[in-house]
Design an enzyme around this catalytic site. Sequence first.
Site, mmCIF file in Angstrom:
data_model
loop_
_atom_site.group_PDB
_atom_site.id
_atom_site.type_symbol
_atom_site.label_atom_id
_atom_site.label_comp_id
_atom_site.label_asym_id
_atom_site.label_seq_id
_atom_site.Cartn_x
_atom_site.Cartn_y
_atom_site.Cartn_z
ATOM 1 N N LYS A 81 26.927 24.291 73.162
ATOM 2 C CA LYS A 81 27.952 22.953 73.887
ATOM 3 C C LYS A 81 28.398 23.436 74.992
ATOM 4 C CE LYS A 81 30.124 21.567 69.330
ATOM 5 N NZ LYS A 81 29.395 20.072 69.459
ATOM 6 N N ARG A 134 26.042 18.746 58.884
ATOM 7 C CA ARG A 134 25.243 18.101 57.806
ATOM 8 C C ARG A 134 24.504 19.489 56.900
ATOM 9 N NH1 ARG A 134 22.419 14.640 62.114
ATOM 10 N NH2 ARG A 134 24.586 15.177 63.162
HETATM 11 N N1 BES Z 1 31.492 19.354 65.170
HETATM 12 C C1 BES Z 1 30.669 18.611 65.729
HETATM 13 C C2 BES Z 1 31.216 16.999 66.062
HETATM 14 C C3 BES Z 1 32.385 16.825 66.720
HETATM 15 C C4 BES Z 1 32.497 16.304 68.009
HETATM 16 C C5 BES Z 1 33.695 16.962 65.983
HETATM 17 C C6 BES Z 1 33.746 16.176 68.840
HETATM 18 C C7 BES Z 1 34.675 16.348 66.796
HETATM 19 C C8 BES Z 1 34.647 16.161 67.961
HETATM 20 C C9 BES Z 1 29.193 18.422 65.212
HETATM 21 O O1 BES Z 1 29.081 19.506 64.699
HETATM 22 C C10 BES Z 1 28.484 18.065 66.443
HETATM 23 O O2 BES Z 1 28.203 19.017 67.011
HETATM 24 N N2 BES Z 1 27.505 17.114 66.233
HETATM 25 C C11 BES Z 1 26.709 16.766 67.103
HETATM 26 C C12 BES Z 1 25.369 16.372 66.570
HETATM 27 C C13 BES Z 1 24.277 16.092 67.429
HETATM 28 C C14 BES Z 1 23.758 17.523 67.944
HETATM 29 C C15 BES Z 1 23.268 15.346 66.564
HETATM 30 C C16 BES Z 1 27.004 15.767 68.255
HETATM 31 O O3 BES Z 1 27.821 14.885 67.567
HETATM 32 O O4 BES Z 1 26.993 15.626 69.318
HETATM 33 MN MN MN Z 2 28.055 21.026 65.881
#
Ligand code: BES
Ligand code: MN
Length: 538
Positions: A304, A378
């Site tokens: 990230k 997931r």
């Molecule tokens: N934990 C994150 C989702 C999240 C984002 C929770 C902001 C709370 C605040 C999750 O694991 C994630 O990173 N999801 C990605 C999925 C994508 C890579 C398909 C996302 O939402 O960007």
């Molecule tokens: Mn994630």
Amino acid sequence: MTTTQKPKATKPKSSAKAPQAKALIIKVESADIVGIDTPALVVNLFRGVKKPGGATGAVDKVLGGVITQLIKDGEIKGGAGEMTLIHTLGKIKPNRVLVAGLGPQDKFDVQVVRRVSAEVVRFLRRKGISNAATIAHGAGIGGLDPHESGQAIAEGAHLGLYKFGVYLTKDTEATTEFEKLTVVELDKARAKEIGAGIKLGCTTALSSIIARNMVNEPANHMTPTRMAEIAKQVATEQGFKIQVFDNAEMKKMGMGAFMGVAQGTDEPAKLIVLRYDGDPANPENNLGLIGKGITFDTGGISLKPPGGMEAMKGDMAGGASVIAAMQIIGQVKPKINVMAVIAATENMPGASAQRPGDVVRAMNGKTIEVINTDAEGRLVLADALCYAREQGITRLVDVATLTGAMVTTLGKACTGVMGNDDKLIQQTIEAGKKTGEKFWELPMFDEYKDLIKSDVADMKNSGGRQAGSISAALLLAEFVDGAAWVHLDIAGTSTSDRVSGYLVKGATGVPVRTLAQLAVDLAKEGAPKKAKSKAKAK
Ligand code: BES
Ligand code: MN
Ligand code: ZN
């Protein structure tokens, strides 16, 4: 190693069980309000009322009409959040009267009581007042029953006063703690009902605070191991069975999707399983609560960006909610078997981390191409859902901070609901109406399924930018094997960016109270007929 009720050798350093410096006491007293010896008596007023009635009217009368005068002068309007503090100068026993605005009467409900109750205690705390008496908001003209009012007052007060201060070596606001709230009701029978409501409200709020503490706790403290310890404390207190599986055991069980995420960190992963047997004679009367417990989400190799990454300490909010809900369920004791399954690990880009393009195999044999290692929630949930199914659970609710897309779609006002069973979806939404935690359903049309089609595996873990929350849910759906299932994406609602009503900045404790309410509601309804046929029912 599988742990069953092992006495804990570790002493918890973090906060998760000691929420506040001094625990707030809330009680009920059967007495006449004007005769109460208190630093502050809280009464209320609906918006636009010119001549207060009920308890507020009685206080106004003995104070020679000062409230009516303040209304006349336009100083009191009764708007939501309005606070007016009046010194009584010895005219009545209470030293002060606080008139709290309830807002418009047609918008009044139990949620307003939670909010007002929170705002009142925070207001008094700011004024350095540490104890007060209050009327039971809404139990008069508001039309709430006394039990409901008592519960909402207790929930609002506890949740509204909440502070996460464990790592502050000095209290920056230098406030006195608010210590005691007495709800006053003359009628003995009604007072008794209020008392029962207060007791339940304290249970639900203090359990929500367990989740808040876990979520606010930084990831160097709130590790999967620490989550398991807290689950053990809950299990010991409530008499639950608990099992904690380690990496080796999970590998043996075939949890390849979960283990793919866990291989990037040196921090041991845990699968935490709690069992409450509320209806042991009817194993089919069950509910599985499945929680995402990513104690820190760096994104893994699909790292990230650094801005705001610290918020990812809260990526275990689903797991925390499930553990905390069990703490309520253990006390309320609904007639239903509830199993909690929490998949806890860090998502780190360690030397042996999984790579984009890797294919993993979940416990049910299905394969997943890992397009993006940041879509890890997931993956861990896939195996947790399989585990619950294997254990015979036929009704599943999973809770996860699953997608950033959820925050874009619904913001922070409500939790996104998806699932395969209309009845269970509606029951969840209805439970939320009782607790004041809001839910909104998103569609799961077959048309979206194309998003997670893979060339090399049964599915891929990222569907790209379109309908991000739905494609994530569609992957989870592949692991519920015909059970009735609801998915709650709490990415937006698990934290708050400001003080608002009974929420404070940081963790909210959503959806702890709703999960417990759902268990209670399902228990009343009894065992479902058949998992398979129900899953298709519309
Ligand atoms: N934990 C994150 C989702 C999240 C984002 C929770 C902001 C709370 C605040 C999750 O694991 C994630 O990173 N999801 C990605 C999925 C994508 C890579 C398909 C996302 O939402 O960007
Ligand atoms: Mn994630
Ligand atoms: Zn995540």
